[in-house]
Structures are given as C-alpha cells and as structure tokens.
Motif scaffolding. Structure first.
Motif, PDB file in Angstrom:
ATOM      1  N   ARG A   1      -3.562   3.000   1.778  1.00 41.71           N
ATOM      2  CA  ARG A   1      -3.002   3.627   0.868  1.00 41.71           C
ATOM      3  C   ARG A   1      -1.842   3.634  -0.233  1.00 41.71           C
ATOM      4  NH1 ARG A   1      -5.735   8.312   0.108  1.00 41.71           N
ATOM      5  NH2 ARG A   1      -6.617   7.933   2.504  1.00 41.71           N
ATOM      6  N   THR A   2      -0.377   2.982   1.463  1.00 39.07           N
ATOM      7  CA  THR A   2       1.231   3.532   0.860  1.00 39.07           C
ATOM      8  C   THR A   2       1.266   1.795   0.109  1.00 39.07           C
ATOM      9  OG1 THR A   2       2.213   4.569   2.606  1.00 39.07           O
ATOM     10  CG2 THR A   2       3.066   2.782   2.195  1.00 39.07           C
ATOM     11  N   LEU A   3       0.811   0.415   0.543  1.00 41.37           N
ATOM     12  CA  LEU A   3       0.964   0.154  -0.375  1.00 41.37           C
ATOM     13  C   LEU A   3      -0.300   0.223  -2.180  1.00 41.37           C
ATOM     14  CD1 LEU A   3       0.085  -3.125   2.239  1.00 41.37           C
ATOM     15  CD2 LEU A   3       2.326  -2.579   1.570  1.00 41.37           C
ATOM     16  N   LEU A   4      -0.482   0.319  -2.172  1.00 44.06           N
ATOM     17  CA  LEU A   4      -1.525   0.830  -3.203  1.00 44.06           C
ATOM     18  C   LEU A   4      -1.011   1.792  -4.351  1.00 44.06           C
ATOM     19  CD1 LEU A   4      -5.207   1.068  -2.064  1.00 44.06           C
ATOM     20  CD2 LEU A   4      -4.619  -0.558  -3.432  1.00 44.06           C
ATOM     21  N   GLN A   5      -0.284   2.928  -3.239  1.00 46.69           N
ATOM     22  CA  GLN A   5       1.238   4.012  -4.590  1.00 46.69           C
ATOM     23  C   GLN A   5       1.796   3.303  -4.326  1.00 46.69           C
ATOM     24  OE1 GLN A   5       0.900   6.966  -1.561  1.00 46.69           O
ATOM     25  NE2 GLN A   5      -0.490   7.812  -1.541  1.00 46.69           N
ATOM     26  N   ARG A   6       2.466   2.170  -3.785  1.00 44.08           N
ATOM     27  CA  ARG A   6       3.783   1.530  -4.280  1.00 44.08           C
ATOM     28  C   ARG A   6       3.464   0.846  -5.554  1.00 44.08           C
ATOM     29  NH1 ARG A   6       4.825  -3.161  -0.309  1.00 44.08           N
ATOM     30  NH2 ARG A   6       3.638  -4.026  -2.238  1.00 44.08           N
ATOM     31  N   ASP A   7       2.800   0.140  -5.392  1.00 41.71           N
ATOM     32  CA  ASP A   7       1.678  -0.845  -7.110  1.00 41.71           C
ATOM     33  C   ASP A   7       1.220  -0.090  -7.422  1.00 41.71           C
ATOM     34  OD1 ASP A   7       3.492  -2.651  -5.185  1.00 41.71           O
ATOM     35  OD2 ASP A   7       1.085  -3.263  -4.588  1.00 41.71           O
ATOM     36  N   GLY A   8       1.077   0.875  -7.908  1.00 44.64           N
ATOM     37  CA  GLY A   8       0.723   2.474  -8.882  1.00 44.64           C
ATOM     38  C   GLY A   8      -1.068   2.009  -9.206  1.00 44.64           C
ATOM     39  N   ILE A   9      -1.894   1.692  -7.762  1.00 47.28           N
ATOM     40  CA  ILE A   9      -3.097   1.404  -7.846  1.00 47.28           C
ATOM     41  C   ILE A   9      -3.656   2.875  -7.631  1.00 47.28           C
ATOM     42  CG2 ILE A   9      -5.118  -0.220  -7.000  1.00 47.28           C
ATOM     43  CD1 ILE A   9      -3.157  -1.401  -8.804  1.00 47.28           C
ATOM     44  N   HIS A  10      -4.914   3.175  -8.328  1.00 47.71           N
ATOM     45  CA  HIS A  10      -5.651   4.403  -8.296  1.00 47.71           C
ATOM     46  C   HIS A  10      -6.097   3.947  -6.835  1.00 47.71           C
ATOM     47  CE1 HIS A  10      -8.381   7.477  -8.714  1.00 47.71           C
ATOM     48  NE2 HIS A  10      -7.994   7.918  -9.801  1.00 47.71           N
ATOM     49  N   HIS A  11      -5.895   5.776  -6.574  1.00 43.51           N
ATOM     50  CA  HIS A  11      -6.470   5.625  -4.705  1.00 43.51           C
ATOM     51  C   HIS A  11      -8.257   5.102  -4.200  1.00 43.51           C
ATOM     52  CE1 HIS A  11      -8.195   9.412  -5.700  1.00 43.51           C
ATOM     53  NE2 HIS A  11      -7.431   9.446  -6.395  1.00 43.51           N
ATOM     54  N   HIS A  12      -8.902   5.355  -5.356  1.00 43.94           N
ATOM     55  CA  HIS A  12     -10.027   4.827  -5.560  1.00 43.94           C
ATOM     56  C   HIS A  12     -10.126   3.754  -4.989  1.00 43.94           C
ATOM     57  CE1 HIS A  12     -11.195   7.495  -7.953  1.00 43.94           C
ATOM     58  NE2 HIS A  12     -11.579   8.684  -7.051  1.00 43.94           N
ATOM     59  N   MET A  13      -9.537   2.881  -4.594  1.00 39.42           N
ATOM     60  CA  MET A  13      -9.221   1.641  -4.161  1.00 39.42           C
ATOM     61  C   MET A  13      -9.621   1.295  -2.898  1.00 39.42           C
ATOM     62  SD  MET A  13      -9.174  -1.985  -5.228  1.00 39.42           S
ATOM     63  CE  MET A  13      -8.848  -3.728  -4.507  1.00 39.42           C
ATOM     64  N   LEU A  14      -9.128   2.679  -2.215  1.00 35.26           N
ATOM     65  CA  LEU A  14      -9.401   2.156  -1.010  1.00 35.26           C
ATOM     66  C   LEU A  14     -10.504   2.343   0.000  1.00 35.26           C
ATOM     67  CD1 LEU A  14      -6.617   4.957   0.087  1.00 35.26           C
ATOM     68  CD2 LEU A  14      -7.179   2.476   1.098  1.00 35.26           C
ATOM     69  N   GLU A  15     -11.842   3.521  -1.209  1.00 39.66           N
ATOM     70  CA  GLU A  15     -12.783   3.448  -0.908  1.00 39.66           C
ATOM     71  C   GLU A  15     -13.496   1.129  -1.566  1.00 39.66           C
ATOM     72  OE1 GLU A  15     -15.111   5.903  -3.398  1.00 39.66           O
ATOM     73  OE2 GLU A  15     -13.163   7.269  -3.054  1.00 39.66           O
ATOM     74  N   ASP A  16     -12.898   0.531  -1.868  1.00 44.34           N
ATOM     75  CA  ASP A  16     -13.014  -0.527  -1.994  1.00 44.34           C
ATOM     76  C   ASP A  16     -12.872  -1.335  -1.399  1.00 44.34           C
ATOM     77  OD1 ASP A  16     -14.397   0.203  -4.931  1.00 44.34           O
ATOM     78  OD2 ASP A  16     -12.382  -0.090  -5.858  1.00 44.34           O
ATOM     79  N   LEU A  17     -11.833  -1.047  -0.605  1.00 41.68           N
ATOM     80  CA  LEU A  17     -11.519  -2.087   0.454  1.00 41.68           C
ATOM     81  C   LEU A  17     -12.485  -1.949   1.532  1.00 41.68           C
ATOM     82  CD1 LEU A  17      -7.436  -1.503   0.130  1.00 41.68           C
ATOM     83  CD2 LEU A  17      -9.060  -4.286  -0.290  1.00 41.68           C
ATOM     84  N   HIS A  18     -12.486   0.043   1.787  1.00 42.83           N
ATOM     85  CA  HIS A  18     -13.573   0.045   3.035  1.00 42.83           C
ATOM     86  C   HIS A  18     -14.429  -0.388   2.967  1.00 42.83           C
ATOM     87  CE1 HIS A  18     -16.146   2.666   5.233  1.00 42.83           C
ATOM     88  NE2 HIS A  18     -15.372   3.304   6.390  1.00 42.83           N
ATOM     89  N   ASP A  19     -15.360  -0.334   1.761  1.00 40.14           N
ATOM     90  CA  ASP A  19     -16.661  -1.158   1.552  1.00 40.14           C
ATOM     91  C   ASP A  19     -16.814  -2.293   1.531  1.00 40.14           C
ATOM     92  OD1 ASP A  19     -17.373   1.610   0.607  1.00 40.14           O
ATOM     93  OD2 ASP A  19     -17.607   0.542  -1.440  1.00 40.14           O
TER      94      ASP A  19
END
Length: 109
Positions: free
Chosen positions: A27-45
């Motif tokens: 989550r921290t890295l995605l926020q730092r890089d400006g990537i939407h938080h929905h990416m967490l769901e993709d990583l989880h899958d």
C-alpha cells in the motif's frame, strides 16, 4: 496508457508467506508511486489464487517485487510476469528475503 499484465505467484517453500504480512508495505509503495489502491486487489489475487491481472507495466511489477523481496522471509516465491508484448516478460525466484534468480524484461533492439 493502459496495460494488461498477467502476474503469477507460486509459494514454493515449506513456509507460507501471507499477503496480509506485506499488504501495508505494498500500500505504501503504491501510494508513493501514484498507483491506484485497486492494485492491492490485483496483487492479492495473484498472491492467493496464483494469478492476477494487473493494469500496470510489467517493469513496474518487477521493481515492486525487488523492493519487497527482503520482507519475504521466511518463505519462498516463484514469480512470473507476462506483459502485453512478448518481451515484456520476467521471472524471479525469492527465497528467505533474497532474490536467487531473476531474468527479463527483454527489450527490443
């Protein structure tokens, strides 16, 4: 621009690495890089089901896993990422926080 990247993750060791243990870091890295938080769901899958589709470039996922690799301990993962182009492919083996093997991305001349 939008990307359609297939991320495959296999737990290969005797110790299971839980996604929840790394979720805050992702989550921290995605926020730092400006990537939407929905990416967490993709990583989880990809983590839980073995495969997920991510709407980022394969190079971004490679860098992301290079950054979290030291936290994948104990445990081991095999990761394969298939981007839209054939050469936008990479593989990585992580064991006890160390990248044991990594090849790709292959770039066009």
């Amino acid at each position: 621009m939008s990307w359609h990247t297939l991320l495959q993750i296999a737990q290969t060791g005797d110790v299971t690495v839980e996604f929840d243990a790394l979720e805050a870091t992702f989550r921290t890295l995605l926020q730092r890089d400006g990537i939407h938080h929905h990416m967490l769901e993709d990583l989880h899958d990809a983590w839980v089901q073995g495969e997920g589709t991510c709407n980022v470039h394969a190079a971004y996922l490679q860098q992301l896993f290079r950054e979290v690799a030291p936290l994948i301990t104990p445990g081991s993962l095999e990761i394969r990422c298939l981007g839209e182009e054939f050469r936008h492919t990479w593989i990585m083996s992580i064991s006890a926080g160390t990248i044991d093997f990594s090849e790709g991305l292959w770039h066009y001349d």
